[in-house]
Scaffold this active site. Structure first.
Site, PDB file in Angstrom:
ATOM      1  N   LEU A  41       0.849  -1.192   0.000  1.00  0.00           N
ATOM      2  CA  LEU A  41       0.000   0.000   0.000  1.00  0.00           C
ATOM      3  C   LEU A  41       0.889   1.248   0.000  1.00  0.00           C
ATOM      4  CD1 LEU A  41      -2.752  -1.022   2.600  1.00  0.00           C
ATOM      5  CD2 LEU A  41      -2.596  -1.534   0.149  1.00  0.00           C
ATOM      6  N   ALA A  42       0.751   2.028  -1.043  1.00  0.00           N
ATOM      7  CA  ALA A  42       1.632   3.195  -1.181  1.00  0.00           C
ATOM      8  C   ALA A  42       0.900   4.374  -1.804  1.00  0.00           C
ATOM      9  CB  ALA A  42       2.852   2.832  -2.027  1.00  0.00           C
ATOM     10  N   GLY A  80      -0.792   6.688  -0.020  1.00  0.00           N
ATOM     11  CA  GLY A  80      -0.947   7.786   0.937  1.00  0.00           C
ATOM     12  C   GLY A  80      -0.302   9.091   0.490  1.00  0.00           C
ATOM     13  N   ARG A  84       2.899  15.088   5.933  1.00  0.00           N
ATOM     14  CA  ARG A  84       3.860  15.496   6.959  1.00  0.00           C
ATOM     15  C   ARG A  84       5.303  15.537   6.452  1.00  0.00           C
ATOM     16  NH1 ARG A  84       3.765  12.475  12.293  1.00  0.00           N
ATOM     17  NH2 ARG A  84       2.253  10.965  11.526  1.00  0.00           N
ATOM     18  N   ASP A 108       5.673   2.535   3.110  1.00  0.00           N
ATOM     19  CA  ASP A 108       6.459   3.451   3.947  1.00  0.00           C
ATOM     20  C   ASP A 108       7.069   2.752   5.162  1.00  0.00           C
ATOM     21  OD1 ASP A 108       4.258   3.066   5.532  1.00  0.00           O
ATOM     22  OD2 ASP A 108       3.565   5.145   5.475  1.00  0.00           O
ATOM     23  N   ASN A 110      -1.415  -3.847  16.211  1.00  0.00           N
ATOM     24  CA  ASN A 110      -1.402  -4.286  14.820  1.00  0.00           C
ATOM     25  C   ASN A 110      -0.245  -3.612  14.099  1.00  0.00           C
ATOM     26  OD1 ASN A 110      -2.008  -5.001  12.191  1.00  0.00           O
ATOM     27  ND2 ASN A 110      -3.642  -3.467  11.983  1.00  0.00           N
ATOM     28  N   ASN A 160       6.517   8.713   8.460  1.00  0.00           N
ATOM     29  CA  ASN A 160       5.507   9.719   8.144  1.00  0.00           C
ATOM     30  C   ASN A 160       6.082  11.127   8.087  1.00  0.00           C
ATOM     31  OD1 ASN A 160       3.125   7.939   8.216  1.00  0.00           O
ATOM     32  ND2 ASN A 160       3.792   7.655  10.328  1.00  0.00           N
ATOM     33  N   TYR A 170      44.176  16.084 -15.362  1.00  0.00           N
ATOM     34  CA  TYR A 170      42.900  15.611 -15.889  1.00  0.00           C
ATOM     35  C   TYR A 170      43.192  14.675 -17.046  1.00  0.00           C
ATOM     36  CZ  TYR A 170      38.628  15.145 -18.469  1.00  0.00           C
ATOM     37  OH  TYR A 170      37.568  14.588 -19.131  1.00  0.00           O
ATOM     38  N   ASN A 223      54.099   7.209 -16.786  1.00  0.00           N
ATOM     39  CA  ASN A 223      54.103   8.208 -15.720  1.00  0.00           C
ATOM     40  C   ASN A 223      53.644   9.543 -16.301  1.00  0.00           C
ATOM     41  OD1 ASN A 223      54.970   8.827 -12.818  1.00  0.00           O
ATOM     42  ND2 ASN A 223      55.911  10.443 -14.014  1.00  0.00           N
TER      43      ASN A 223
HETATM   44  C1  UD1 Z   1      -2.970   1.173  10.115  1.00  0.00           C
HETATM   45  C2  UD1 Z   1      -3.892   0.159  10.763  1.00  0.00           C
HETATM   46  C3  UD1 Z   1      -3.561   0.056  12.253  1.00  0.00           C
HETATM   47  C4  UD1 Z   1      -2.098  -0.306  12.427  1.00  0.00           C
HETATM   48  C5  UD1 Z   1      -1.210   0.677  11.696  1.00  0.00           C
HETATM   49  C6  UD1 Z   1       0.223   0.221  11.721  1.00  0.00           C
HETATM   50  C7  UD1 Z   1      -5.976   0.296   9.477  1.00  0.00           C
HETATM   51  C8  UD1 Z   1      -7.358   0.752   9.475  1.00  0.00           C
HETATM   52  N1  UD1 Z   1      -5.255   0.559  10.569  1.00  0.00           N
HETATM   53  O1  UD1 Z   1      -3.252   2.428  10.716  1.00  0.00           O
HETATM   54  O2  UD1 Z   1      -4.363  -0.932  12.870  1.00  0.00           O
HETATM   55  O3  UD1 Z   1      -1.759  -0.321  13.801  1.00  0.00           O
HETATM   56  O4  UD1 Z   1      -1.622   0.776  10.318  1.00  0.00           O
HETATM   57  O5  UD1 Z   1       1.048   1.153  11.108  1.00  0.00           O
HETATM   58  O6  UD1 Z   1      -5.530  -0.300   8.544  1.00  0.00           O
HETATM   59  N2  UD1 Z   1      -3.098   3.569   2.423  1.00  0.00           N
HETATM   60  C9  UD1 Z   1      -3.444   3.442   1.112  1.00  0.00           C
HETATM   61  N3  UD1 Z   1      -4.731   3.696   0.741  1.00  0.00           N
HETATM   62  C10 UD1 Z   1      -5.672   4.071   1.639  1.00  0.00           C
HETATM   63  C11 UD1 Z   1      -5.305   4.199   2.982  1.00  0.00           C
HETATM   64  C12 UD1 Z   1      -4.012   3.934   3.356  1.00  0.00           C
HETATM   65  O7  UD1 Z   1      -2.598   3.121   0.261  1.00  0.00           O
HETATM   66  O8  UD1 Z   1      -6.813   4.281   1.216  1.00  0.00           O
HETATM   67  C13 UD1 Z   1      -1.718   3.309   2.833  1.00  0.00           C
HETATM   68  C14 UD1 Z   1      -1.047   4.560   3.353  1.00  0.00           C
HETATM   69  O9  UD1 Z   1      -0.266   5.153   2.327  1.00  0.00           O
HETATM   70  C15 UD1 Z   1      -0.170   4.062   4.464  1.00  0.00           C
HETATM   71  C16 UD1 Z   1      -0.831   2.775   4.937  1.00  0.00           C
HETATM   72  O10 UD1 Z   1      -1.715   2.406   3.917  1.00  0.00           O
HETATM   73  O11 UD1 Z   1       1.128   3.748   4.017  1.00  0.00           O
HETATM   74  C17 UD1 Z   1      -1.470   2.927   6.298  1.00  0.00           C
HETATM   75  O12 UD1 Z   1      -2.617   3.734   6.190  1.00  0.00           O
HETATM   76  P1  UD1 Z   1      -3.206   4.635   7.347  1.00  0.00           P
HETATM   77  O13 UD1 Z   1      -4.562   5.036   6.962  1.00  0.00           O
HETATM   78  O14 UD1 Z   1      -2.228   5.686   7.683  1.00  0.00           O
HETATM   79  O15 UD1 Z   1      -3.325   3.617   8.559  1.00  0.00           O
HETATM   80  P2  UD1 Z   1      -2.854   3.831  10.034  1.00  0.00           P
HETATM   81  O16 UD1 Z   1      -3.683   4.869  10.691  1.00  0.00           O
HETATM   82  O17 UD1 Z   1      -1.383   3.982  10.071  1.00  0.00           O
END
Ligand code: UD1
Ligand code: CA
Length: 461
Positions: free
Chosen positions: A8-9, A11, A15, A103, A170, A228, A366, A377
């Site tokens: 998942l990337a 986001g 920040r 990340d 988690n 983050n 150079y 040399n």
């Molecule tokens: C998530 C978990 C949480 C866990 C934590 C660990 C959920 C609901 N919660 O929380 O239980 O303790 O990770 O770090 O999953 N992303 C996407 N698409 C989206 C949403 C998120 O690609 O629609 C990616 C974000 O870029 C990020 C990651 O997923 O890298 C985590 O998403 P985020 O919504 O920040 O979850 P957390 O609040 O960190």
């Protein structure tokens, strides 16, 4: 055991305060997303799917040759939504499916393969990787019943005070059974504090269906640290720097100060080599045995043989064979090749040239687009004039050639074996083997001239 990995990337990474997507920021010399892809690959992923959204083009072009698939998540409605979008894009999942974050660069491949193995062994619908960070704030908490069986995950925002007191968190890394994930991912809704589709809800959904779910603890919570902010990027970089340096030391490399040496993940260093402070080994650099590298040196895609000294030197995309000495303060680049026992001395720049066995370019020179034979040399301050403003031209220097100091070699030009070039010559035509070439005006000496001059200056006061 082959498996599918979903990274998942998508986001935003607000920040980071950056024009670039978060996952393109680097830990050592590689972007965060490289580390995520690398860990799942090393763990045995046969298929890697990267979910992109914010800055998708930059991530796609960076990973263009990485043999990964991309799924675009246009609207970021939560981690559960992201996995659903992938399912819709690929149709259905087969075999184990690991979900991890782009990340989180520190997850070890062994941790992921253990998660896959545990899922298979238990025929689990889902195995969640858990951790106990010193401060659980912000993480989802693992819920268990009286028998210790996992019953669900509750997000911090939705948790009761009692649930928030749970230390078991988690990590955000899971292994799912692909078939059951395909069939059940639509059951996730967005009725929660954030109004998002939480992937974490799959755990509770399976538990209530009677499908086996389990938790596997990761001993070192630092593997799961996410990035983050720039500050967390520095923390992750420090952890990875120390991890790689520890590994090198275990393999017989001496590192004077492991906080002051930075080695990328694709580098190899041989036994009994010493790495001095402020040394950076990047890209696909290889360093042989019994070398000394540093201080203040940067090697990028450099190949260094055995017994070399690389002192305050930059080497880029170049090769030095065995027992070569470079520096202090040499700049070697653009496909240069130093053969055994040769030398690049102080304040010299060598570009795209071959320096033959035992040949030396010791001071302030150079050498570009040239080939030097054996035991040449090059006198201090000598330069190959390889560029006429438009074209680059070649300089050919035979074996045992002696080039006097301050010589300009205007390319294209050839200097034959055993030739000798007098100091301060501007060589514009070929020098035959065995010849002396001298290009400078005859020296003028006027006896007493200087004495008279000083006298005259003194009278002026
Ligand atoms: C998530 C978990 C949480 C866990 C934590 C660990 C959920 C609901 N919660 O929380 O239980 O303790 O990770 O770090 O999953 N992303 C996407 N698409 C989206 C949403 C998120 O690609 O629609 C990616 C974000 O870029 C990020 C990651 O997923 O890298 C985590 O998403 P985020 O919504 O920040 O979850 P957390 O609040 O960190
Ligand atoms: Ca001259």
């Amino acid at each position: 055991m082959p498996f599918t990995a979903i990274i998942l990337a998508a986001g935003e990474g607000t920040r980071m305060k950056s024009h670039h997507p978060k996952v393109m920021h680097k830990v050592l010399d590689h972007p965060l997303v490289w580390w995520a892809v690398n860990s799942v690959r090393q763990a045995g992923a046969s298929r890697v799917i990267v979910v992109v959204g914010n800055g998708a083009d930059e991530v796609r072009s960076y990973l263009a040759d990485a043999d990964v698939e991309f799924v675009e998540q246009a609207e970021r409605l939560g981690t559960g939504h992201a996995v659903r979008v992938v399912r819709d894009a690929v149709g259905s999942f087969q075999g184990p499916v690991v979900v991890t974050y782009g990340d989180s660069p520190l997850v070890r491949p062994q941790t992921i393969s253990a998660l896959v193995d545990a899922t298979r062994a238990a025929h689990a619908a889902c195995t969640v990787l858990t951790m106990e960070p010193p401060d659980p704030t912000g993480y989802g908490r693992i819920l268990k019943d009286a028998t210790g069986a996992v019953t669900g995950i509750v997000e911090e925002k939705d948790a009761t005070p009692e649930q928030r007191a749970i230390r078991d968190c988690n990590s955000g890394v899971y292994c799912f059974c692909g078939g059951r994930l395909t069939a059940n991912i639509d059951k996730v809704d967005n009725k929660n504090a954030k109004g998002e589709y939480y992937l974490t809800d799959m755990v509770g959904i399976y538990a209530s269906m009677g499908e086996p779910v389990q938790a596997v603890a990761c001993e070192d919570y630092r593997e799961l640290l996410g990035v983050n902010s720039r500050s967390q990027l520095a923390v992750a970089t420090k952890i990875m720097q120390r991890r790689i340096n520890e590994e090198l030391m275990a393999q017989g490399v001496t590192i004077l100060d492991p906080d002051q040496v930075w080695v990328g993940p694709e580098v190899s260093v041989g036994m009994d080599t010493v790495l001095m402070p402020q040394t950076f080994l990047w890209g696909k650099t290889t360093v042989g045995e019994a070398c000394t590298v540093g201080p203040n040196s940067r090697l990028e895609n450099a190949h260094v043989g055995n017994g070399c000294v690389v002192d305050e030197t930059i080497i880029q995309d170049s090769t030095i064979d065995n027992n070569v000495k470079c520096g202090p303060r040499a700049y070697i680049r653009g496909g240069a090749h130093f053969c055994d026992g040769s030398k690049a001395g102080t304040h010299v720049e060598i570009k795209g040239s071959e320096v033959g066995e035992g040949s030396k370019v010791p001071h302030l020179s150079y050498i570009g687009d040239a080939r030097l034979g054996k035991n040449v040399n090059i006198g201090g301050g000598s330069i190959t004039c390889n560029y006429d403003g438009k074209h680059k031209s070649h300089t050919e220097i035979g074996d045992h050639v002696f080039v006097g100091s301050d010589t300009m070699m205007v390319a294209p030009v050839t200097i034959g074996n055993n030739a000798l070039v007098g100091a301060s010559s501007c060589i514009t035509s070929d020098v035959p083997a065995g010849a002396l070439a001298l290009e400078r005006s005859k020296q003028v000496v006027i006896e007493g001239w200087a004495d008279k001059y000083w006298e005259k200056l003194e009278k002026e006061d």
